[in-house]
Design a protein around this motif. Sequence first.
Motif: not given
Length: 369
Positions: A180-182, A206-210, A213-215, A219-222
């Motif tokens: 909810d803080l994203f 790459v994604s990790g535990n926390t 991939v979607a997040g 964040i990196t879009a554009g």
Amino acid sequence: MFLNYYSIVAAVVVGIVSGILGVKWIRTGLRSGQVVARAVTVGFVGTVILSGGALFITGLDGFTLVHVTYVVGAMGAPIAGGIALLAARTRPQAVTAVCVIALVAIPVGVYATYVEPFWLRVDTAELAVDGVDERIRIGVLADLQTTAVGNYENEAVDRLLGFAPDIVVMPGDLYQFDDDLFDERAPQFTQVIRRILDDVPLVFLVSGNTDTVAGLRQITAGTGARVLDNEVDTFELNGITLSIGGTTLFGDEASARRMAERLTGDEHADVRILLAHKPDAIELLHARPADLLIAGHTHGGQVSFPLIGPPLTLSSVPRHVAAGGLHELDGTPIYVSTGVGRERGNAPQLRIGVRPSIGIIDLVGAVGP
């Protein structure tokens, strides 16, 4: 935050009870060993009981037990020792010595909580690779694992960019906060990515535990940074062809194995690098080694002791590998970062014997026979 307050109260209670009972036993004339044994037993039982209360609050979580135990050790033991030193005017020498030793937990706790977690270092390594004619510098920014970007995280980025890397890789756990803080926090991490890309055009995550991939893609879009979801990216740099494959933690295992096969089977690439959150991804390379595996996740154990190393790494690779640095495993050079951040959530916010780090890996030409 509530767990931390609870742990502090638990430490105070355990310390006071153990200290008062210890004074009583000293005054009754018990031997030193009996006094110490009883006080330790009271402290242990109290910690177990209060840890159960903490688990009732947080649910089953091993980090909760570690948190309560650490705070009780860092605060409760000195409180008990201090009470015994002040209230028992006549004490056996052995009891006095134990009480003084207990007070040492205070500076140790302060160092482990407020000093070492922010004592950032630069970990440098050089790896000879066939096919490399001109040095290629890889910057590793692993396990930022923060709830928000502040001065410390920006310092880590500044120090990384100061080494002028050709490539920056971020092997997972970029952030750690509730979903909810994203939307509120994500722009801070986007700014970090943009700062890096201003100096380094090749950035891979790459994604990790926390994180997810979607997040990471949001964040990196554009920005131009590439999130590798069991994918391989091939490009030219300094006149050679590099392929970087990224494996997704908690992703489809079959896709990960196909990605690894594409990476190591690419005969057109001069250098093949596997990027993963966990060093356990070495299992993907059992059929054919890569030129380098870069991972994070372990934080070097976050706690490590001289001659013993880290007692816990949450990884199946050998402890000396999980402890961090450049090693070789099953024919593949493997670099494990000790990470920039530390475990959040219910875990105690500490580091002992494992300073946080950014990594600088220089790929150089192999020396002929």
